[in-house]
Design a protein around this motif. Sequence first.
Motif, PDB file in Angstrom:
ATOM      1  N   ALA A  97     -21.036 -14.236 -44.237  1.00  0.00           N
ATOM      2  CA  ALA A  97     -20.279 -15.402 -43.777  1.00  0.00           C
ATOM      3  C   ALA A  97     -18.792 -15.225 -44.061  1.00  0.00           C
ATOM      4  O   ALA A  97     -17.944 -15.571 -43.229  1.00  0.00           O
ATOM      5  CB  ALA A  97     -20.801 -16.668 -44.457  1.00  0.00           C
ATOM      6  N   LEU A  98     -18.472 -14.661 -45.203  1.00  0.00           N
ATOM      7  CA  LEU A  98     -17.076 -14.416 -45.545  1.00  0.00           C
ATOM      8  C   LEU A  98     -16.465 -13.391 -44.601  1.00  0.00           C
ATOM      9  O   LEU A  98     -15.338 -13.557 -44.128  1.00  0.00           O
ATOM     10  CB  LEU A  98     -16.970 -13.943 -46.995  1.00  0.00           C
ATOM     11  N   HIS A  99     -17.230 -12.357 -44.294  1.00  0.00           N
ATOM     12  CA  HIS A  99     -16.755 -11.334 -43.356  1.00  0.00           C
ATOM     13  C   HIS A  99     -16.503 -11.956 -41.981  1.00  0.00           C
ATOM     14  O   HIS A  99     -15.473 -11.700 -41.346  1.00  0.00           O
ATOM     15  CB  HIS A  99     -17.783 -10.204 -43.265  1.00  0.00           C
ATOM     16  N   GLN A 100     -17.433 -12.777 -41.509  1.00  0.00           N
ATOM     17  CA  GLN A 100     -17.289 -13.421 -40.209  1.00  0.00           C
ATOM     18  C   GLN A 100     -16.081 -14.361 -40.203  1.00  0.00           C
ATOM     19  O   GLN A 100     -15.323 -14.395 -39.225  1.00  0.00           O
ATOM     20  CB  GLN A 100     -18.571 -14.199 -39.873  1.00  0.00           C
ATOM     21  N   ALA A 101     -15.896 -15.096 -41.278  1.00  0.00           N
ATOM     22  CA  ALA A 101     -14.749 -16.004 -41.357  1.00  0.00           C
ATOM     23  C   ALA A 101     -13.440 -15.234 -41.329  1.00  0.00           C
ATOM     24  O   ALA A 101     -12.471 -15.655 -40.685  1.00  0.00           O
ATOM     25  CB  ALA A 101     -14.839 -16.846 -42.629  1.00  0.00           C
TER      26      ALA A 101
END
Length: 92
Positions: free
Chosen positions: A69-73
Motif C-alpha cells: 500500500a505504501l508503494h502504491q501510494a
Amino acid sequence: MTESNKFLERASELASQAAEKAGPALQQAAEKARVVAQQAAEKAAPLIQQAAEKAGPALQQAAEKAGPALHQATEKATELAEKVRPRPKPGP
C-alpha cells in the motif's frame, strides 16, 4: 526554668519518643511495600510476555500489508506530481 523552656523540653522529649517508636514501624511498612511491589512485578511479567508475543506477529503482518500500500501510494503521488508540474511554454 521558665514555663516556655519546660514546654519546649517536654515537646522535644515527646518528639524523640515518637521518632524512636516510628522508626521500626516505618521500616516495617517499607519492607511490606517492597514485597507488594515485587509480587506485582512477578504477576505482571507473564502478562507482559504474552502481550509481546501476540504483538510481534501482529506488527509483522501489519508491516507486510502496509508495504504494498505504501508503494502504491508513492507511485500515485509521483504520478500526481507529474500531472501538476508546470510545463515550460513553447517558444515562438
